[in-house]
Design an enzyme around this catalytic site. Structure first.
Site, PDB file in Angstrom:
ATOM      1  N   HIS A 320     -72.456 -20.733  -8.242  1.00  0.00           N
ATOM      2  CA  HIS A 320     -73.526 -19.988  -8.903  1.00  0.00           C
ATOM      3  C   HIS A 320     -74.404 -19.212  -7.931  1.00  0.00           C
ATOM      4  CE1 HIS A 320     -72.426 -22.340 -12.446  1.00  0.00           C
ATOM      5  NE2 HIS A 320     -73.084 -21.455 -13.143  1.00  0.00           N
ATOM      6  N   GLY A 321     -74.392 -19.580  -6.670  1.00  0.00           N
ATOM      7  CA  GLY A 321     -75.206 -18.817  -5.734  1.00  0.00           C
ATOM      8  C   GLY A 321     -75.210 -19.435  -4.346  1.00  0.00           C
TER       9      GLY A 321
END
Length: 458
Positions: A320-321
């Protein structure tokens, strides 16, 4: 270019669909490929070669894997070419700076820290193409011989930026033979409008509260406002992402494709296990099929199962990041899922009220970890959530956003689904509802400047 923009709704979409519908049947995939490349290049033309390279490398690798039917070493070599290329691209653009900063912090080295703009949709299309070559290697699917068909699959614009993660096997048949009729176009348009309204009318409105509180800073807010703010983000991220997925599914239907469902009212879940069967379903399925099961899943004993799940959830968070808060967010779910596996799940299944009391606050806490990337600020925010701090600030926000909260919570459940389906049986009522939603959404877009898309760079 995002779907909930005037540029897409009034320029790209009408022109692209007119060209696509007018194109002869045998040219439709080529038309789709060109239109999708134009869509991708609109704001990211410098990354156009990366998209072409992704098509060429995975097309070549998959066909080479199939060519070397009896040579296991060569099949494995070409599989590794695809995996290393896809993970290498994702790692270079998304994580190179992150790892360099951490190595520098730990060792004191002065490694250069690259600050690269993340190519649009790279987290999604690299997973799609990698799953395709793995499926070819396993013998689950035949390699696509037509590079135009394969290119259309890779760069198909409705699901390019934010999914759903569409595997080749999901649309293999439709890439060769698909029918497009008025009924399907109408159903696709309705799905698109529903997604647009979810994104624009609900996510944007309720999300404005979170943005306002972020701008104020967390240190001075009261405890009730902190909970209101994280409730707002909880609702925003659901309607933002599920709305975008619905728009993608609707556009796919209008083009003749059936994309997989990505959300199924996740906030009514009675456990975290159930939540992840309802939230971002295509991502969960991808990690299960291409990471958890190949590592042994739960077939190699309890300790290995725990280790496998730890790696999967750390990877889910990191996907996600490139920030430690996302890793923490993934491991937070790992711990909760382990507790549910160990003893909690039977209790939750037997006591649905207790299950919701357990689920909702923990989900909201997870979104706080997800939303706040700075650990110092995250600590301040948790201090406001759990060390009671009084104040009257929440009254202002509750007065301004109260109706939005009620509607958002109502629409995040299937409470109105049955009644809505009955209304849809009446064509005049359906036309009125979808027409009103479209006009209201467009009016909001024209009038408002607040239109973020939370998953845009994931």
């Amino acid at each position: 270019m995002v779907f909930s923009s005037i540029l897409f709704l009034f320029y790209f979409m009408p022109v692209a669909f007119t060209i696509y519908y007018l194109a002869p049947k045998r040219w439709k995939n080529l038309t789709l490929l060109i239109l999708s490349l134009v869509f991708y290049s609109w704001g990211e033309v410098r990354y156009f070669p990366i998209m072409l390279a992704s098509i060429i490398v995975d097309y070549t690798a998959s066909n080479r894997i199939e060519h070397f039917t009896d040579k296991k070493g060569m099949r494995r070599f070409w599989l590794m070419v695809s995996v290393v290329f896809n993970l290498g691209m994702l790692g270079f653009f998304k994580y190179a700076g992150f790892f360099a900063r951490n190595i520098n912090a730990v060792t004191g080295l002065g490694l250069p820290v690259l600050e690269l703009t993340l190519p649009l949709g790279i987290s999604f299309y690299t997973f799609q193409t990698m799953s395709y070559t793995i499926d070819v290697y396993r013998g689950d699917v035949k390699a696509e011989r037509n590079i135009i068909n394969f290119g259309a699959f890779v760069v198909l614009f409705p699901q390019l930026i934010a999914g759903p993660i569409v595997r080749y096997t999901d649309i293999q048949r439709e890439l060769r033979e698909r029918t497009i009729d008025l009924g399907q176009i109408s159903l696709g348009a309705q799905t698109f409008i529903m997604g647009l309204a979810s994104k624009v009318l609900i996510a944007n409105n309720v999300g404005a509260l979170w943005t306002e509180v972020e701008a104020m800073g967390f240190s001075g807010i009261s405890t009730p406002l902190a909970w209101l703010a994280i409730l707002a983000f909880t609702l925003q991220i659901y309607f933002d992402f599920s709305g975008y997925s619905l728009m993608a599914i609707g556009l796919g239907r209008m083009l003749g494709f059936e994309f997989p469902q990505n959300f199924n009212f996740p906030y009514i879940s009675k456990s975290m296990t159930e939540f992840w069967r309802r939230w971002h379903m295509t991502l969960g399925s991808w990690f299960r099929q291409y990471m958890y099961i190949p590592m042994g899943g739960n077939r190699k004993g309890a300790i290995r199962t725990v280790f496998n799940l730890f790696l999967v959830w750390a990877a889910t968070g990191l996907w996600h990041g490139a920030s430690w808060n996302f890793v923490l967010w993934g491991l937070y779910f790992f711990v909760l899922l382990m507790l549910e596996k160990a003893f909690l799940r039977p209790v939750l299944d037997k006591h649905p009220v207790f299950a919701r009391v357990y689920m909702i606050p923990l989900i909201m806490i997870s979104w706080a970890i997800f939303a706040i990337t700075d650990f110092a600020q995250l600590g301040v925010f948790f201090g406001r959530l759990f060390a009671f701090s009084g104040g009257q600030d929440w009254r202002y926000f509750l007065r301004n956003y109260g109706v939005t909260f009620v509607l958002s919570i109502l629409f995040s459940t299937p409470a109105l689904k049955k009644h809505f389906r009955q209304l849809e049986q009446n064509r005049a009522a359906a036309a009125f509802i979808y027409g009103a939603l479209l006009i209201t959404s467009v009016a909001y877009l024209v009038d408002a400047t607040y239109n973020p898309f939370l998953y845009f760079r994931f």
